[in-house]
Design an enzyme around this catalytic site. Structure first.
Site, PDB file in Angstrom:
ATOM      1  CG  HIS A 244      -6.968 -41.399  39.816  1.00 56.38           C
ATOM      2  ND1 HIS A 244      -6.720 -41.624  38.484  1.00 56.38           N
ATOM      3  CD2 HIS A 244      -7.020 -42.608  40.397  1.00 56.38           C
ATOM      4  CE1 HIS A 244      -6.638 -42.929  38.279  1.00 56.38           C
ATOM      5  NE2 HIS A 244      -6.804 -43.556  39.422  1.00 56.38           N
TER       6      HIS A 244
ATOM      7  CG  ASP B  23     -12.413 -37.883  39.933  1.00 57.79           C
ATOM      8  OD1 ASP B  23     -13.270 -38.790  40.011  1.00 57.79           O
ATOM      9  OD2 ASP B  23     -11.198 -38.107  39.818  1.00 57.79           O
TER      10      ASP B  23
ATOM     11  CD  GLN C 197     -12.147 -44.215  44.668  1.00 57.51           C
ATOM     12  OE1 GLN C 197     -12.666 -44.954  45.507  1.00 57.51           O
ATOM     13  NE2 GLN C 197     -11.435 -44.694  43.672  1.00 57.51           N
TER      14      GLN C 197
ATOM     15  CE  LYS D  65     -12.551 -46.033  40.146  1.00 55.03           C
ATOM     16  NZ  LYS D  65     -11.437 -46.897  40.530  1.00 55.03           N
TER      17      LYS D  65
ATOM     18  CB  CYS E 168      -3.580 -43.564  39.694  1.00 60.16           C
ATOM     19  SG  CYS E 168      -3.485 -45.026  38.710  1.00 60.16           S
TER      20      CYS E 168
END
Lengths: 141, 406
Positions: free
Chosen positions: B123, B200, B203, B226, B364
């Site tokens: 991203h 990261d 998600q 999220k 993104c």
């Protein structure tokens, strides 16, 4: 009258007859199909209008007697339909006329706003801005 | 079949509405998730009863606010199995968490010739901060390639790619593809050559159980919004020994221990990295969100989203010429695709007319889309409250749209 042969009054009249979103979008998509696609060479960075979620290209085709003929293309059908509307408003006008037009007011006559996201409205605005810039340049010549 | 009952939809007030005359079908969960009533009530209760500034207050409300804020930190530590609650720094979200690492650890430790290893599926939030860092320090960016449309990492040359690497920063789950990366193996490979690892988890947090110790990462970043929490609150897990040697990020209150006109001494971590009044209500809401998700069970949530994505792919395969991006077997609750002759923008615009929210564009991950040669894909992403009936409705909507266009 633009290259696709529509006047804005005619388009506004037709949109008024259409009720639900399906018929409105179907009409917009059909309008878009009337556009002559750009040659690949014209789908270039120089003609690209940024700010739309789809790809849009726009350029001056010719200037006859001070009247600017604009052509444009996109890779999305709804955007192509909106381009036809835009050309009906702006194409074939002199630079003075282009700069005097209240594009927003003309677009509002179609009452499409409720169907279009703010992002897309920004895209339309980017197209209007490009047309106005081209008219400014023409005027300066 | 999924173990999550559709009755949990009742926990989410936003889902009861109609959009353009149709029941809302919210398939934009990779962008942000909806909030259960318990989260909304926790935030409201905090402002109604406990609102005050945290730390150093002597009065009752400040004590309560501090306790709530620090309890949230403790809860996050437990959620990701951090060894210590001081390993948890509150940020605005994943983006700020990654920027913090790049700006503090990165500026202090990288120099010309050092390598930052990323992947081609990152991203922009796990790409641009490193580009800025590379520009400042002269470090080099290198990328683990992504195979064709199935979008998994090509690790054939990983040993060569790791040469000179000081930090490996990669996504756990790709927001654009749904790929679940082997972060545990990659962290272990990177650590073997002395590199640090940042995961990261934007998600993956809230979609599968997270265990920073099992993953073996030095840093992990995720966002509250999220995973059913409020916007504006996020987490950076950073190992304590690294926090101790990381210079401050922003200056201001909270992050200092002593201030003179010319110089200051800084507070101990993690407070050193939390300048200014933090998002206290956000932390309280995040705490409630983690309780809510653990109540359902993260395994069950992950399985549910995967099953819906798998089912959606099965149904979408009915459309001639559809091109999917992302793994075919194991993946997260994300389906990305393009249809011939139907621009994703046309699809999303007309889906919205029928109350279906999907996302289109490059998500993104612009360089990845350049690689695929498509300017935009359509993406449906699922969460615990989505149902098979909604997928069926989405397919009906798509059929209608394609008829209109062709």
């Amino acid at each position: 009258m633009s290259a696709t042969g529509h006047s804005i009054d005619e388009l506004v009249g037709n949109f008024e007859l259409l009720g639900d979103w399906e018929s409105r979008f179907a009409y917009l998509i059909d309008l878009g199909k009337e556009l002559t696609p750009f040659d690949p060479v014209d789908r270039c960075d120089q003609n690209r209008v940024h700010g739309c979620q789809a790809q849009v290209w726009l350029k001056i085709e010719s200037v006859d007697d001070g009247r600017i003929n604009i052509v444009a293309d996109s890779d999305a059908f709804i955007v192509k339909g909106l381009i036809v509307v835009l050309l009906a408003i702006y194409s074939g006008k002199t630079s003075e006329e282009v700069l005097a037009i209240d594009g927003q007011a003309q677009l509002d006559r179609l009452q499409l706003a409720s169907h279009l996201s703010p992002t897309r409205k920004n895209g339309l605005y980017a197209m209007v801005q490009r047309v106005r810039e081209l008219a400014e340049l023409e005027k300066a010549i | 079949m999924s173990v999550i009952d559709a009755s949990i939809r009742e926990d989410f007030p936003v889902l009861t509405q109609e959009v353009n005359g149709h029941p809302l079908v919210y398939f934009d969960n990779a962008a942000t998730t909806q909030k259960p009533r318990t989260v909304l009530e926790a935030v409201q209760r905090y402002y109604e009863h406990d609102n005050a500034n945290v730390h150093r207050g002597i009065h009752e409300l400040s004590n309560r606010a501090t306790a709530a804020y620090e309890a949230a930190r403790e809860r996050v530590a437990q959620f990701i199995n951090a060894p210590d609650r001081a390993d948890v720094i509150f940020t605005r979200g994943t983006t700020e968490s990654i920027n913090l690492v790049a700006a503090t650890w990165g500026d202090a430790n990288l120099q010309t010739g050092d390598v930052i290893l990323l992947t081609e599926m990152e991203h922009h939030s796990n790409l641009v901060p490193w580009q800025l860092l590379a520009h400042r320090t002269g470090a080099e960016l290198r990328f683990i390639p992504v195979t064709g449309d199935e979008g998994v990492l090509d690790l054939a040359n990983i040993d060569t790619l790791l040469e000179g690497v000081k930090i490996l920063a990669l996504t756990h789950i790709s927001n654009a593809l749904g790929t679940i990366n082997p972060v545990r193996d990659l962290c272990s490979t990177a650590k073997a050559i002395g590199a640090l690892c940042l995961v990261d988890a934007a998600q993956s947090a809230g979609h599968l159980p997270l265990d920073v110790q099992a993953i073996g990462c030095d840093f992990l970043a995720c966002s509250g919004h999220k995973l059913c929490g409020p916007t504006g609150i996020g987490v950076l897990y950073a190992q304590s020994h690294l926090q101790k040697v990381m210079p401050p990020y922003q200056g201001g209150g909270e992050m200092i221990s002593k201030v003179e006109f010319q110089v200051s001494e800084f507070n101990v971590p993690p407070h050193r990295f939390e300048a200014g009044t933090p998002n206290i209500a956000g932390a309280v809401g995040l705490h409630a969100a983690l309780d809510y998700l653990d109540g359902i069970g993260l395994q069950a949530i992950g399985q549910h989203s995967f099953e819906l994505a798998h089912y959606a792919k099965e149904r979408l395969a009915e459309f001639d010429g559809i091109r999917f991006f992302g793994p075919t077997t194991e993946h997260a609750g994300v389906v990305s695709f393009v249809l011939p002759e139907v621009h994703a923008l046309d699809l999303a615009t007309m889906a919205d007319q029928q109350g279906v929210a999907i996302r289109i564009g490059h998500h993104c991950t612009q360089p990845l889309h350049e690689k695929f040669g498509v300017p935009a894909t359509a993406r449906a992403s699922f969460y615990c409250y989505n149902t098979r009936d909604e997928v069926d409705f989405f397919i009906e909507v798509m059929q209608k749209i394609i008829k209109l266009i062709r």
